[in-house]
Write a protein that holds these residues in place. Structure first.
Motif, short mmCIF file in Angstrom:
data_model
loop_
_atom_site.label_atom_id
_atom_site.label_comp_id
_atom_site.label_asym_id
_atom_site.label_seq_id
_atom_site.Cartn_x
_atom_site.Cartn_y
_atom_site.Cartn_z
N ALA A 36 -12.72 6.90 4.65
CA ALA A 36 -14.72 5.85 4.26
C ALA A 36 -14.40 4.70 2.81
CB ALA A 36 -15.48 6.61 4.70
N GLY A 37 -13.69 5.90 2.08
CA GLY A 37 -14.57 5.13 0.41
C GLY A 37 -13.48 5.06 0.23
N ALA A 38 -13.00 5.51 -1.31
CA ALA A 38 -11.88 5.63 -2.13
C ALA A 38 -10.29 6.21 -1.72
CB ALA A 38 -12.19 5.69 -3.68
N GLU A 39 -9.37 6.09 -2.18
CA GLU A 39 -8.75 6.43 -1.52
C GLU A 39 -8.75 8.56 -2.05
OE1 GLU A 39 -3.81 7.47 -1.84
OE2 GLU A 39 -4.84 5.58 -2.98
N ALA A 40 -8.13 9.28 -1.39
CA ALA A 40 -8.36 11.23 -1.63
C ALA A 40 -7.15 11.48 -0.67
CB ALA A 40 -10.01 11.54 -0.90
N THR A 41 -7.06 12.51 -1.09
CA THR A 41 -5.90 13.43 -1.25
C THR A 41 -5.98 13.67 0.45
OG1 THR A 41 -7.14 15.68 -1.78
CG2 THR A 41 -5.60 13.74 -2.94
N ASP A 42 -6.76 13.86 1.25
CA ASP A 42 -7.31 14.17 3.00
C ASP A 42 -7.00 13.57 3.97
OD1 ASP A 42 -9.38 13.58 2.03
OD2 ASP A 42 -10.48 15.22 2.45
N CYS A 43 -7.34 11.72 2.83
CA CYS A 43 -6.78 10.59 3.98
C CYS A 43 -6.16 9.34 3.64
CB CYS A 43 -8.34 9.72 4.25
SG CYS A 43 -9.51 10.39 2.60
N PHE A 44 -6.02 8.34 4.56
CA PHE A 44 -5.13 7.78 4.11
C PHE A 44 -6.39 6.44 4.51
CE2 PHE A 44 -2.83 10.48 5.94
CZ PHE A 44 -1.54 10.50 5.36
N THR A 45 -5.83 5.69 3.25
CA THR A 45 -6.05 3.94 3.21
C THR A 45 -6.20 3.44 5.06
OG1 THR A 45 -4.50 3.25 2.13
CG2 THR A 45 -6.56 4.08 0.65
N ALA A 46 -7.11 2.43 5.28
CA ALA A 46 -5.82 1.14 5.86
C ALA A 46 -4.90 0.67 5.64
CB ALA A 46 -7.64 -0.08 6.25
N GLY A 47 -5.03 0.55 4.48
CA GLY A 47 -3.97 0.02 3.92
C GLY A 47 -2.64 0.90 4.36
N ALA A 56 0.57 -0.80 0.33
CA ALA A 56 -0.17 -0.51 0.37
C ALA A 56 1.03 1.17 -0.09
CB ALA A 56 -0.58 0.02 0.96
N PRO A 57 1.28 2.12 -1.14
CA PRO A 57 2.57 2.51 -1.15
C PRO A 57 2.01 3.74 -0.59
CG PRO A 57 1.36 2.45 -3.24
CD PRO A 57 1.45 1.39 -2.24
N ILE A 58 2.65 5.07 -0.23
CA ILE A 58 2.56 6.27 0.38
C ILE A 58 3.03 7.65 -0.59
CG2 ILE A 58 2.16 7.88 1.78
CD1 ILE A 58 1.49 5.00 2.61
N ARG A 59 1.97 7.82 -1.38
CA ARG A 59 2.74 8.39 -1.86
C ARG A 59 2.90 9.40 -1.58
NH1 ARG A 59 0.06 5.23 -5.97
NH2 ARG A 59 -1.89 4.90 -5.26
N THR A 60 3.85 10.69 -2.42
CA THR A 60 4.76 11.79 -2.41
C THR A 60 3.01 12.76 -1.51
OG1 THR A 60 5.93 11.57 -3.81
CG2 THR A 60 6.26 13.45 -2.71
N GLU A 61 2.90 13.03 -2.47
CA GLU A 61 1.44 14.30 -2.32
C GLU A 61 0.94 14.15 -0.49
OE1 GLU A 61 -0.22 11.68 -4.97
OE2 GLU A 61 1.23 12.27 -4.78
N LYS A 62 0.91 12.98 -0.03
CA LYS A 62 0.48 12.46 1.30
C LYS A 62 1.23 12.75 1.93
CE LYS A 62 -3.25 9.77 -0.10
NZ LYS A 62 -4.16 8.26 0.96
N LEU A 63 2.66 12.83 1.91
CA LEU A 63 3.89 12.95 3.00
C LEU A 63 3.56 14.53 3.97
CD1 LEU A 63 7.69 12.03 1.55
CD2 LEU A 63 5.95 10.57 2.67
N LYS A 64 3.15 15.51 3.10
CA LYS A 64 2.87 16.54 3.77
C LYS A 64 1.58 16.35 4.98
CE LYS A 64 1.85 21.54 3.09
NZ LYS A 64 1.66 22.19 2.39
N LEU A 65 0.67 15.76 4.43
CA LEU A 65 -0.38 15.77 5.40
C LEU A 65 -0.29 14.81 6.57
CD1 LEU A 65 -3.26 15.29 6.23
CD2 LEU A 65 -3.93 13.47 4.72
#
Length: 171
Positions: A125-136, A78-87
């Motif tokens: 809650a559902g699909a991956e979004a820029t303001d949240c993380f998936t469980a994976g 479950a990769p962490i995309r670069t744009e999510k590192l700031k969050l």
């Protein structure tokens, strides 16, 4: 390491041939693998240099490789995309920046940071979004922060909280 010894001696001879005298002083400066080499040079060839700067010597390569493998295995699931590192960094710093008594964008004692990805990150809650993380992705982050264990013994330390690529200010 003998090649570094031979190179140092050869360079001194070249300087002597060109300038008519050997250098008055000779210094070695290396970092990471070069830092490790500097420590070995100091042990094996202490007369080659008048001073050795061994910055951040890369030690315990086995643990470093095990840490890298564990991180890549987690990222493959479950990769962490670069744009999510700031969050991620914003959440870590929001939780722990003031643990040293000063809210200044620095984590002076990362070990005191009680950030827990499963508790402190917003889960989609559902699909991956820029303001949240998936469980994976939360599990991936937990794996990166966790020690690598082999047969119940720590083989490598986890990454310290606050070592995210991007701090809360985007740097």
């Amino acid at each position: 390491f003998r090649s570094l010894h031979v190179t140092a001696e050869t360079a001194k001879r070249v300087a002597e041939a060109y300038y008519g005298s050997r250098p008055a002083r000779s210094y070695y400066n290396g970092c990471s693998t070069g830092g490790r080499q500097g420590l070995i040079l100091a042990q094996r060839y202490p007369m080659d240099f008048d001073g050795i700067i061994a910055g951040a010597p890369a030690l315990d390569n086995i643990a470093g490789r095990m840490r890298s493998i564990a991180t890549w295995q987690a990222q493959a699931k479950a990769p962490i995309r670069t744009e999510k590192l700031k969050l991620l960094a914003e959440r870590v710093y929001a939780r722990c920046d003031d643990k040293d008594g000063v809210k200044d964008g620095l984590l002076i004692e990362p070990g005191r940071c009680d950030f827990q990805p499963s508790r402190d990150l917003p889960v989609c809650a559902g699909a991956e979004a820029t303001d949240c993380f998936t469980a994976g992705q939360v599990r991936t982050i937990e794996a990166i922060y966790s020690d690598v264990m082999v047969n119940g013994k720590r083989a490598a330390f986890g990454f310290p909280k606050g070592a995210e690529v991007l701090g809360p200010n985007g740097r």
